[in-house]
Scaffold this active site. Sequence first.
Site: not given
Length: 515
Positions: A79-80, A236
């Site tokens: 992520m991110h 995830d």
Amino acid sequence: MYLGIDLGTSGVKLLLLNGAQTLVATADAAVPQHRPQPTWSEQNPADWMAAVEAAVAQLRAQAPAAWAQVRGIGLSGHMHGAVVLGAQGHVLRPAILWNDGRASAECAQLEDAVPTSRQITGNLAMPGFTAPKLLWLRTHEPAVFAQVRTVLLPKDWLRLQLTGDAVSDMSDASGTLWLDVQARTWSPAMLQACGLDVSHMPKLAEGSAPTGTLRSDVARRWGLGEGVVVAAGAGDNAASAVGVGARTAGQGFVSLGTSGVVFRVTDAFAPATERAVHAFAHALPQRWHHMSVMLSAASAFGWVTRLTGRSDEAQLSDAVGALSTSRQAQAPLFLPYLSGERTPHNNAAATGVFMGLRAEHEAADLAYAVMEGVGFGLLDGLNAMRAAGAGQGRAAGEAVGSTTPVQAELVEARTAPGATDSALALVGGGARSNPWAQLLASALGTPLQRPQGAHAAAALGAARLAAMACGGDEAHWCQPLPADATFMPQPAQQALLAERYARFVALYPALQSQF
């Protein structure tokens, strides 16, 4: 047949799942990571696609008959990350990853610009999130920022290559700080604070929804038929939750991946920002989740394996398992902040520390300390989540990096490794280690069930979301996995860990000014 693609930090994992929910085959391919400066972490998106192509070739060779029957594809990813694209859809610079710490100053800037940001996003502004990275680009790489037309998360850049569509799911979008997490829509105020608007964002869909079909040229190259459905997928951790069957409030897991995670499903949006707990949308409709995150978990054990000159993590894990209780009691303590930390400290400047080293300590002692330190970091996060029910949110004017009130509250809650909770699943590459799994069960005071295929939970969740996107029923496709082992808290081990945890708790505030 359904294909799950999980884009991890160190590589991609592909998994084939049949209609009876039997794992048919898996394949892996490595992805290089780059650290051009201290605290920076980047990858080239082209390397992601190259790894996917390599893993596809492996799967086709392993299970050609099953491969030809793929009807749906699900995507999971770290992520991110910020993938910035220009007007023609080309990548403008390497992707800035979740474990990149360069945007600390921009976090305060963002929260000052939008005083209600924590209520909107359910989260503190942290350097790893996507929005501060774009603020950093605007300040430090203005020529790049001026060309940005689209911002995508890592797995969603893969989707663009596979379908030609720019789409994200609710769980992954929650980690950008641009999503109104309760409303499950982009927040104009958060985007405006970064010099962006909705036109820069992908469309949004629930994780189990179809978002397009595999492009004809990709289908031909991969040896698949026309009309293969691509699901929205998930970040995830939400994908791992689907993989282990965590779909109702209270269900969850502990993950020993590159990072460490404690994840629990909630049936309502419930921010707990005062403890640096994340409140995100789940990959399944009308559900959310709490999550504590530490930035170095299984990666820390890989680090100590290399540091001590060992070539095999499994052998070093076995050596830890052979240590006597007295040897464990004399091991150094380890602060596991090799990449800074999130929950509960929110401090990108925190570093790893061995405390109490002696000349008699050997590789197994250091490895035990790392396992234990990661366990204590996860316990910090779980304690923050345990305390979150009473939280009313941090005052708007309180500094982003301030931890003193939180530290005091958590110390009060930390009676020991141990007020027993209901069982959680244990997933991630580190879950393969029996000594580590047992240590975690005792440290967390929580039975841990390691499901079959625990190391591939995110890819399995992605494949399950693909099945749902093709019309499958959620209750059927989100059944809990059978456990291949269960680890129960052991009172004698808990007594040892309680004494060492009290010392661990004291170290961070004692050293904080030195980071």
